[in-house]
Design a protein around this motif. Structure first.
Motif, PDB file in Angstrom:
ATOM      1  N   SER A 133     -13.707  26.700  41.179  1.00  0.00           N
ATOM      2  CA  SER A 133     -14.437  27.101  39.973  1.00  0.00           C
ATOM      3  C   SER A 133     -13.612  26.736  38.740  1.00  0.00           C
ATOM      4  O   SER A 133     -12.411  26.473  38.845  1.00  0.00           O
ATOM      5  CB  SER A 133     -14.686  28.613  39.978  1.00  0.00           C
ATOM      6  OG  SER A 133     -13.474  29.311  39.776  1.00  0.00           O
ATOM      7  N   ALA A 134     -14.267  26.724  37.596  1.00  0.00           N
ATOM      8  CA  ALA A 134     -13.551  26.452  36.348  1.00  0.00           C
ATOM      9  C   ALA A 134     -14.167  27.262  35.216  1.00  0.00           C
ATOM     10  O   ALA A 134     -15.389  27.470  35.184  1.00  0.00           O
ATOM     11  CB  ALA A 134     -13.589  24.969  36.021  1.00  0.00           C
TER      12      ALA A 134
ATOM     13  N   LEU B 119      -7.651  24.970  44.423  1.00  0.00           N
ATOM     14  CA  LEU B 119      -7.462  26.031  43.438  1.00  0.00           C
ATOM     15  C   LEU B 119      -8.691  26.931  43.419  1.00  0.00           C
ATOM     16  O   LEU B 119      -9.827  26.449  43.492  1.00  0.00           O
ATOM     17  CB  LEU B 119      -7.267  25.428  42.045  1.00  0.00           C
ATOM     18  CG  LEU B 119      -5.969  24.661  41.789  1.00  0.00           C
ATOM     19  CD1 LEU B 119      -6.129  23.744  40.583  1.00  0.00           C
ATOM     20  CD2 LEU B 119      -4.810  25.632  41.566  1.00  0.00           C
ATOM     21  N   LEU B 120      -8.450  28.228  43.318  1.00  0.00           N
ATOM     22  CA  LEU B 120      -9.577  29.150  43.194  1.00  0.00           C
ATOM     23  C   LEU B 120     -10.281  28.911  41.860  1.00  0.00           C
ATOM     24  O   LEU B 120     -11.500  28.966  41.763  1.00  0.00           O
ATOM     25  CB  LEU B 120      -9.066  30.592  43.260  1.00  0.00           C
ATOM     26  CG  LEU B 120     -10.122  31.674  43.177  1.00  0.00           C
ATOM     27  CD1 LEU B 120     -11.024  31.626  44.408  1.00  0.00           C
ATOM     28  CD2 LEU B 120      -9.480  33.045  43.048  1.00  0.00           C
ATOM     29  N   SER B 121      -9.477  28.610  40.837  1.00  0.00           N
ATOM     30  CA  SER B 121     -10.066  28.348  39.533  1.00  0.00           C
ATOM     31  C   SER B 121      -9.077  27.621  38.632  1.00  0.00           C
ATOM     32  O   SER B 121      -7.871  27.607  38.898  1.00  0.00           O
ATOM     33  CB  SER B 121     -10.494  29.664  38.870  1.00  0.00           C
ATOM     34  OG  SER B 121     -11.410  29.408  37.832  1.00  0.00           O
ATOM     35  N   ALA B 122      -9.620  27.004  37.588  1.00  0.00           N
ATOM     36  CA  ALA B 122      -8.803  26.438  36.517  1.00  0.00           C
ATOM     37  C   ALA B 122      -9.450  26.876  35.217  1.00  0.00           C
ATOM     38  O   ALA B 122     -10.671  26.958  35.141  1.00  0.00           O
ATOM     39  CB  ALA B 122      -8.749  24.924  36.605  1.00  0.00           C
ATOM     40  N   SER B 123      -8.624  27.165  34.232  1.00  0.00           N
ATOM     41  CA  SER B 123      -9.210  27.654  32.992  1.00  0.00           C
ATOM     42  C   SER B 123      -8.339  27.299  31.796  1.00  0.00           C
ATOM     43  O   SER B 123      -7.125  27.116  31.921  1.00  0.00           O
ATOM     44  CB  SER B 123      -9.379  29.169  33.063  1.00  0.00           C
ATOM     45  OG  SER B 123      -9.912  29.638  31.837  1.00  0.00           O
TER      46      SER B 123
ATOM     47  N   LYS C 148     -18.013  25.575  40.585  1.00  0.00           N
ATOM     48  CA  LYS C 148     -18.840  26.493  39.799  1.00  0.00           C
ATOM     49  C   LYS C 148     -18.206  26.691  38.432  1.00  0.00           C
ATOM     50  O   LYS C 148     -16.994  26.857  38.339  1.00  0.00           O
ATOM     51  CB  LYS C 148     -18.936  27.851  40.505  1.00  0.00           C
ATOM     52  CG  LYS C 148     -19.723  27.758  41.777  1.00  0.00           C
ATOM     53  CD  LYS C 148     -20.016  29.117  42.350  1.00  0.00           C
ATOM     54  CE  LYS C 148     -20.921  28.921  43.545  1.00  0.00           C
ATOM     55  NZ  LYS C 148     -21.574  30.124  43.979  1.00  0.00           N
ATOM     56  N   PHE C 149     -19.028  26.698  37.410  1.00  0.00           N
ATOM     57  CA  PHE C 149     -18.485  26.759  36.052  1.00  0.00           C
ATOM     58  C   PHE C 149     -18.950  27.995  35.290  1.00  0.00           C
ATOM     59  O   PHE C 149     -20.082  28.448  35.450  1.00  0.00           O
ATOM     60  CB  PHE C 149     -18.911  25.529  35.245  1.00  0.00           C
ATOM     61  CG  PHE C 149     -18.264  24.250  35.686  1.00  0.00           C
ATOM     62  CD1 PHE C 149     -17.058  23.847  35.138  1.00  0.00           C
ATOM     63  CD2 PHE C 149     -18.861  23.459  36.657  1.00  0.00           C
ATOM     64  CE1 PHE C 149     -16.462  22.658  35.543  1.00  0.00           C
ATOM     65  CE2 PHE C 149     -18.263  22.277  37.065  1.00  0.00           C
ATOM     66  CZ  PHE C 149     -17.069  21.872  36.512  1.00  0.00           C
ATOM     67  N   LEU C 150     -18.036  28.477  34.458  1.00  0.00           N
ATOM     68  CA  LEU C 150     -18.378  29.454  33.431  1.00  0.00           C
ATOM     69  C   LEU C 150     -17.964  28.813  32.108  1.00  0.00           C
ATOM     70  O   LEU C 150     -16.807  28.425  31.942  1.00  0.00           O
ATOM     71  CB  LEU C 150     -17.616  30.765  33.654  1.00  0.00           C
ATOM     72  CG  LEU C 150     -17.749  31.829  32.553  1.00  0.00           C
ATOM     73  CD1 LEU C 150     -19.187  32.319  32.434  1.00  0.00           C
ATOM     74  CD2 LEU C 150     -16.819  33.017  32.842  1.00  0.00           C
ATOM     75  N   VAL C 151     -18.925  28.671  31.204  1.00  0.00           N
ATOM     76  CA  VAL C 151     -18.660  28.014  29.925  1.00  0.00           C
ATOM     77  C   VAL C 151     -18.825  29.051  28.813  1.00  0.00           C
ATOM     78  O   VAL C 151     -19.880  29.683  28.705  1.00  0.00           O
ATOM     79  CB  VAL C 151     -19.603  26.814  29.709  1.00  0.00           C
ATOM     80  CG1 VAL C 151     -19.321  26.147  28.373  1.00  0.00           C
ATOM     81  CG2 VAL C 151     -19.475  25.811  30.855  1.00  0.00           C
ATOM     82  N   VAL C 152     -17.783  29.235  28.019  1.00  0.00           N
ATOM     83  CA  VAL C 152     -17.770  30.278  26.995  1.00  0.00           C
ATOM     84  C   VAL C 152     -17.554  29.647  25.620  1.00  0.00           C
ATOM     85  O   VAL C 152     -16.667  28.804  25.453  1.00  0.00           O
ATOM     86  CB  VAL C 152     -16.640  31.300  27.266  1.00  0.00           C
ATOM     87  CG1 VAL C 152     -16.642  32.410  26.219  1.00  0.00           C
ATOM     88  CG2 VAL C 152     -16.765  31.891  28.675  1.00  0.00           C
ATOM     89  N   THR C 153     -18.381  30.043  24.653  1.00  0.00           N
ATOM     90  CA  THR C 153     -18.167  29.599  23.272  1.00  0.00           C
ATOM     91  C   THR C 153     -18.222  30.809  22.340  1.00  0.00           C
ATOM     92  O   THR C 153     -18.541  31.917  22.773  1.00  0.00           O
ATOM     93  CB  THR C 153     -19.234  28.581  22.814  1.00  0.00           C
ATOM     94  OG1 THR C 153     -20.500  29.248  22.769  1.00  0.00           O
ATOM     95  CG2 THR C 153     -19.311  27.391  23.744  1.00  0.00           C
ATOM     96  N   PHE C 154     -17.948  30.560  21.054  1.00  0.00           N
ATOM     97  CA  PHE C 154     -17.943  31.640  20.068  1.00  0.00           C
ATOM     98  C   PHE C 154     -18.790  31.243  18.870  1.00  0.00           C
ATOM     99  O   PHE C 154     -18.664  30.117  18.378  1.00  0.00           O
ATOM    100  CB  PHE C 154     -16.507  31.960  19.650  1.00  0.00           C
ATOM    101  CG  PHE C 154     -15.629  32.310  20.821  1.00  0.00           C
ATOM    102  CD1 PHE C 154     -15.655  33.579  21.376  1.00  0.00           C
ATOM    103  CD2 PHE C 154     -14.824  31.343  21.411  1.00  0.00           C
ATOM    104  CE1 PHE C 154     -14.875  33.892  22.480  1.00  0.00           C
ATOM    105  CE2 PHE C 154     -14.042  31.642  22.518  1.00  0.00           C
ATOM    106  CZ  PHE C 154     -14.068  32.922  23.048  1.00  0.00           C
ATOM    107  N   THR C 155     -19.601  32.172  18.379  1.00  0.00           N
ATOM    108  CA  THR C 155     -20.542  31.846  17.304  1.00  0.00           C
ATOM    109  C   THR C 155     -19.831  31.309  16.056  1.00  0.00           C
ATOM    110  O   THR C 155     -20.353  30.434  15.388  1.00  0.00           O
ATOM    111  CB  THR C 155     -21.356  33.081  16.892  1.00  0.00           C
ATOM    112  OG1 THR C 155     -20.455  34.173  16.684  1.00  0.00           O
ATOM    113  CG2 THR C 155     -22.378  33.465  17.947  1.00  0.00           C
TER     114      THR C 155
END
Lengths: 193, 377
Positions: B170-171, B144-148, B305-312
């Motif tokens: 990536s994820a 997979l190119l990515s999972a999200s 490779k990871f991108l991790v996103v959160t919200f304040t």
């Protein structure tokens, strides 16, 4: 290319693993990946800059430098860069110690607050200097620490920190004569003795 | 291609080759409902798997025929959007244990000729991921190119990355965690108790009879409070009254927030199965990627490779929990980027805050695709 970036690039060996503290929009790390084939990562506090880093393909962590450094084990990086960020840090002594812990070498870039133009302004105008390199007034400056090349050298000598290289830069080129008077910016390559 | 999207179904794990669940129980055959958007390239290298949140489904984008509303992540998935279907082949499947076409407690138990109800085995996040691996294999995709995903979807993407590291380039993990904390478990337990204390729930045996509507509604009202932030509720409702000019001094509703929660609760009964809610919330509570050990050891050998996103403003899955994940990844020299987006929408941000997420996701995927030349058709 920015002059300071040009000289930082010269200081770094190819294929190194580099951490940039306060990496901004990731410009320097992009150059290091492109010209020096470095593996890089950055820490940046400003959310807007994170988007630019991700756009450039620079891996970056959103947060402050202090807590960001705690994520890394000892001597994890070949170089840790603290360029134009030291003067904005609340506890520079701790951050330099931490940078020297996670990095084999540390590159520190500082604005020279005792540049001649600043000195003349203080002397003749009797006011806190506002120069090209220090464009802020007292009420809106992000700078918390004001230091010169001499101050930083003294800081290092008292803490078993070796200055492997010092590079004083004027408006566009390296300065060899009276650096503490003529340089606007200085770069230091330091390591723990 | 039709202008509408259609849900598809894949059935696998036919006896005697049943799916072996984490509990050791065998389950089969298993059906997964799924949708795809965009086109799989010849090299099958442009596939992205999207995982939905607790009460989501396979319908992530586009419109079903005669539908008023698009899929749950439509602002993010489509032509020219963050998950750009002009470039990528996007897949979203309803999880195992769900109630939107995949095998779950409301499905027919073939051996009994009636819905499984509580005889359905307890499934875990790990089981859901394993089931979806069957689907990806069925589609002929090796990597997979990515999972999200956001929330529970993020947990699923994280579990996939650890369980099948070689199959994931990536994820992107959004508003998620690596284990449920006491507070998260507690909130779920209140929701479950609300359902189970409704007499109509009838120990899960309510199919074809009156639904445990009151319990479902209360559990959903609770859920919605946890998905918002104090500030977003204040901005949206304040102390505004609904349908009256002054306080009624009775226990019919006065405030707009009361009426909103009631509406949300009521509509939930129509669209979700109470038993599924119990099973899925339990699966979330059971999940602990660290297995009560050192999280860093879990990521050994992972090269995703990871991108991790959160919200304040997300207090249900607060940023520090994702920061633990990032730290554990860094200990393994994994390439990871982390951002905490400043929003007021609370946990719901992953569905509502589109601008920042779109920029991040599209650029992140762009760079991943460039590195592996996966965009080429």
């Amino acid at each position: 290319m920015r002059t300071d970036h040009k000289y930082i690039l010269q200081m770094i060996e190819p294929n190194s693993h580099v951490l940039d503290l306060g990496c901004g929009d990731g410009e320097l790390l992009t150059l290091l990946m492109k010209y020096k084939n470095c593996r890089t990562t950055g820490i940046e506090i400003d959310e807007k800059e994170i988007y630019k880093c991700v756009e450039r393909g620079v891996s970056v962590s959103h947060g402050d430098i202090d807590s960001g450094l705690a994520d890394y084990s000892d001597k994890r990086f070949d170089y840790v860069i603290l360029n134009e960020s030291l003067q904005e840090i609340l506890d520079p002594e701790k951050v330099i110690a931490e940078a020297l812990r996670v990095g084999k070498k540390v590159i520190v870039g500082i604005p020279n607050f005792c540049n001649i133009v600043a000195r003349l302004q203080i002397f003749f105008l009797g006011k806190v200097p506002v120069t090209e390199g220090l464009p802020y007034t007292w009420y809106n400056t992000p700078n918390l620490r004001f230091l010169s090349i001499k101050d930083f050298r003294e800081f290092c000598s008292g803490r078993q920190i070796t200055i492997e290289r010092q590079l004083a830069i004027g408006t566009s080129k390296e300065i060899f004569l009276w650096p503490n008077l003529l340089a606007t910016v200085a770069l230091f390559l330091i390591s723990k003795s | 291609m039709s202008q509408y999207v259609e849900t598809q179904y894949y059935t696998f794990a036919h006896p005697p080759h049943e799916l072996v669940l984490k509990s050791g129980i065998k389950l089969g055959p298993v059906t997964l409902a799924y949708e795809t958007y965009g086109k799989l390239n010849a090299a099958k290298s442009n596939a992205i798997l999207i995982f939905h949140a607790l009460t989501g489904d396979a319908h992530a984008a586009g419109f079903h025929q005669d539908a008023k509303d698009p899929g749950w992540w439509d602002p993010m998935i489509g032509s020219g959007k963050a998950f750009d279907t002009d470039k990528y082949f996007v897949i979203c499947a309803n999880v195992l244990g769900g109630c939107k076409g995949s095998t779950g407690p409301s499905s027919l138990n073939p051996a009994m000729g009636k819905p499984w109800a509580l005889s359905f085995p307890v499934v875990t996040i790990e089981d859901m991921v394993v089931a979806q691996k069957y689907l990806i294999d069925h589609l002929g995709i090796k990597k997979l190119l990515s999972a999200s995903g956001g929330s529970m979807g993020g947990l699923l993407a994280l579990e996939w990355a650890v369980r099948f590291p070689d199959t994931l380039q990536s994820a992107i993990l959004i508003a998620t965690n690596y284990k449920h904390t006491a507070q998260q478990i507690a909130l779920h337990e209140v929701a479950r108790q609300a359902i189970m204390s409704d007499p109509n729930w009838n120990k899960g045996d309510y199919y074809g009879k009156a639904l445990p509507a009151q319990g479902m509604a209360v559990s959903r009202m609770m859920g919605h409070i946890t998905y918002m932030s104090e500030r977003s509720m204040e901005e949206k409702f304040g102390r505004k009254l609904k349908g009256k000019e002054k306080l009624g001094y009775d226990f019919s509703h006065d405030f707009e927030v009361e009426s909103y929660l009631k509406y949300r609760g009521k509509s939930f009964v129509q669209r979700f199965d109470a038993n599924s809610y119990l099973y899925l919330s339990k699966a979330l509570d059971y999940f602990d990627l660290s297995q009560e050990g050192d999280l860093a050891t879990v990521f050994k050998g992972v090269e995703t490779k990871f991108l991790v996103v959160t919200f304040t403003s997300d207090w249900l899955y607060p940023s520090y929990q994702s920061k633990h994940i990032v730290k554990a990844m860094k200990a393994n020299e994994i390439d990871v980027s982390f951002i905490e987006i400043d929003t007021t929408y609370g946990h719901d941000s992953f569905l509502v805050e589109i601008e920042g997420q779109s920029k991040l996701v599209s650029h992140f995927l762009n760079n991943i695709a460039k590195q592996c030349h996966c965009e080429e058709r």
